[in-house]
Design a protein around this motif. Structure first.
Motif, PDB file in Angstrom:
ATOM      1  N   PRO A  26       6.817  -3.513 -15.871  1.00 17.18           N
ATOM      2  CA  PRO A  26       7.686  -2.365 -16.191  1.00 17.18           C
ATOM      3  C   PRO A  26       7.151  -1.113 -15.486  1.00 17.18           C
ATOM      4  N   LEU A  27       7.964  -0.509 -14.645  1.00 15.60           N
ATOM      5  CA  LEU A  27       7.533   0.669 -13.892  1.00 15.60           C
ATOM      6  C   LEU A  27       8.548   1.780 -14.035  1.00 15.60           C
ATOM      7  N   LEU A  28       8.043   3.014 -13.944  1.00 21.06           N
ATOM      8  CA  LEU A  28       8.948   4.143 -13.858  1.00 21.06           C
ATOM      9  C   LEU A  28       9.030   4.534 -12.389  1.00 21.06           C
ATOM     10  N   ASP A  29      10.241   4.570 -11.846  1.00 23.98           N
ATOM     11  CA  ASP A  29      10.407   4.966 -10.446  1.00 23.98           C
ATOM     12  C   ASP A  29      10.410   6.488 -10.346  1.00 23.98           C
ATOM     13  N   ILE A  30       9.617   6.994  -9.427  1.00 17.49           N
ATOM     14  CA  ILE A  30       9.622   8.432  -9.127  1.00 17.49           C
ATOM     15  C   ILE A  30      10.221   8.521  -7.734  1.00 17.49           C
ATOM     16  N   GLN A  31      11.512   8.791  -7.711  1.00 17.43           N
ATOM     17  CA  GLN A  31      12.278   8.607  -6.474  1.00 17.43           C
ATOM     18  C   GLN A  31      12.731   9.933  -5.877  1.00 17.43           C
ATOM     19  N   GLY A  32      12.347  10.171  -4.636  1.00 21.68           N
ATOM     20  CA  GLY A  32      12.765  11.389  -3.958  1.00 21.68           C
ATOM     21  C   GLY A  32      13.137  11.112  -2.517  1.00 21.68           C
ATOM     22  N   THR A  33      13.853  12.070  -1.922  1.00 22.48           N
ATOM     23  CA  THR A  33      14.214  11.926  -0.513  1.00 22.48           C
ATOM     24  C   THR A  33      13.086  12.501   0.327  1.00 22.48           C
ATOM     25  N   GLY A  34      12.622  11.722   1.269  1.00 25.72           N
ATOM     26  CA  GLY A  34      11.494  12.157   2.093  1.00 25.72           C
ATOM     27  C   GLY A  34      11.866  12.235   3.558  1.00 25.72           C
ATOM     28  N   ASP A  35      10.847  12.356   4.386  1.00 22.24           N
ATOM     29  CA  ASP A  35      11.064  12.387   5.833  1.00 22.24           C
ATOM     30  C   ASP A  35       9.906  11.677   6.514  1.00 22.24           C
ATOM     31  N   GLU A  36       9.985  11.600   7.827  1.00 22.64           N
ATOM     32  CA  GLU A  36       8.969  10.913   8.620  1.00 22.64           C
ATOM     33  C   GLU A  36       7.574  11.481   8.334  1.00 22.64           C
ATOM     34  N   LYS A  37       7.520  12.804   8.126  1.00 22.75           N
ATOM     35  CA  LYS A  37       6.227  13.461   7.905  1.00 22.75           C
ATOM     36  C   LYS A  37       5.556  12.950   6.623  1.00 22.75           C
ATOM     37  N   LEU A  38       6.361  12.833   5.583  1.00 24.27           N
ATOM     38  CA  LEU A  38       5.824  12.363   4.295  1.00 24.27           C
ATOM     39  C   LEU A  38       5.348  10.911   4.410  1.00 24.27           C
TER      40      LEU A  38
END
Ligand code: 26A
Length: 345
Positions: free
Chosen positions: A15-27
């Motif tokens: 069981p996991l909590l997703d911490i979801q964000g939009t990123g980029d190549e740099k990240l």
């Protein structure tokens, strides 16, 4: 639909909590992540979660591959059909997961670890790719004793789904379910989960395969299996047929191997040891690109829809179609979620 109250389907994993964000190549570069991958977090990844929250407007969404699948299967089934087990911490994140499962009508039977926090999966979205980096924490503390303590749930169910990711955590628990299925002519599902599972947990996968009635994976996972086994082929039908005809403990039913390939046709091989497997291909229903929200959880949703069909006693081609249908609904939502009000297949 009237309640079955029987919890015929039992799912086990992390069981996991997703911490979801939009990123980029740099990240991605900063943390050494590939655009489309799933890995276990190491020391150098530990700041990713905070960074996603603070700089990338990350959302907290219920995740954990098999937990997503379990919610998906329950989405297709009468109330009280599916139960999910795994280990979490005694914290707010665990409450978020419980709430999401409750809303989906999925019964949760967690073990609560006293020391470790609930596991997290950092999900970096770039376009239609998602890179996942998992800090298992409490999810890694699941032990065979916990399964034994809840054995009545195992006995009550007639179908088990083990997420391949759990092979990093507790192989004895996966094997206990696998053996129970073979012994009582119940059904055992295994997913390949991610390329690193057949690659680095090859022996653990090989231990479970003889008990597996239904194996679900995607093309990169199937190719990782083939490479780890020196098969010298990348051809999905060849790999699927090979897997279908590996030795099987319960010879009363054949093995079905289901390999999804994104927007390319889903390949299914059904076989038995010493026989030539039967191969089918099922095209994916197309969807406008603009309707896709994100593809995180598409594979889990496929497995959920397939399981829903299986539990309803539908024929294999309908199960595949239900998998594709639910995957298509899920990629239009944020993260591994399903639309409400409920849609019917
Ligand atoms: C052991 N690992 C790496 C994992 C996972 C995982 N679930 C269980 N164990 N790594 C990523 N996930 C989940 O996969 C889903 C998308 O398919 C994420 O939590 C995400 O919800």
């Amino acid at each position: 639909m009237s309640s079955t109250g029987k919890f015929e389907l039992l799912c086990l994993e992390n069981p996991l909590l997703d911490i979801q964000g939009t990123g980029d190549e740099k990240l991605l570069q900063k943390y050494g992540l590939k655009p489309n991958d799933a890995i276990l977090a190491e020391k150098q990844h530990m700041d990713l979660y905070q960074e996603l929250m603070e700089k990338h407007d990350a959302k907290l969404i219920a995740g954990g591959a098999a937990q997503n699948t379990a919610r998906g299967a329950q989405y297709c089934l009468p109330p009280d059909s599916v139960i999910y087990i795994g280990c979490v911490g005694k914290d707010e994140h665990a409450k978020t997961l419980e709430k999401a499962n409750k809303e989906a009508g999925l019964k949760t039977c967690y073990r609560y670890d006293e020391e470790q926090p609930t596991g997290r999966c950092g999900v970096v979205i770039t376009g239609h790719n998602r890179s996942m980096c998992t800090d298992l924490a409490a999810a890694n503390c699941y032990k065979i004793e916990h399964l034994k303590e809840n054995w009545e749930l195992v006995e009550q169910a007639n179908t088990y789904f083990v997420g391949g990711y759990h092979l990093t955590v507790c192989v004895p628990a996966a094997l206990a379910l696998a053996e129970e299925a073979a012994k009582k002519n119940k059904t055992f599902f295994l997913s390949l989960s991610a390329p690193f599972i057949p690659q680095f947990f090859k022996d653990q996968v090989d231990q479970c395969l003889p008990y597996t009635d239904y194996l679900i994976g995607n093309e990169t996972e199937a190719r990782a299996y083939a490479a780890a086994h020196d098969m010298n082929t990348e051809d999905i039908p060849t790999i699927a047929k090979h897997l279908a005809c590996l030795p099987k403990k319960n010879a009363k039913k054949p093995r079905a191997v289901i390999i999804t390939q994104g927007t390319d046709p889903t390949v299914v091989a059904v076989g038995a040891e010493g026989e030539e497997a039967q191969l089918s291909k099922y095209p994916v229903h197309s969807i406008e690109q603009s309707k896709i929200n994100d593809t995180n959880g598409a594979g889990d949703a496929f497995a959920g829809g397939f399981l829903g069909g299986y539990m309803q006693g539908r024929e294999l081609k309908t199960c595949v179609d239900m998998g594709q249908w639910l995957a298509q609904l899920s990629i239009q939502e944020l993260g591994p979620s399903y639309p409400y009000p409920k849609q019917n297949y």
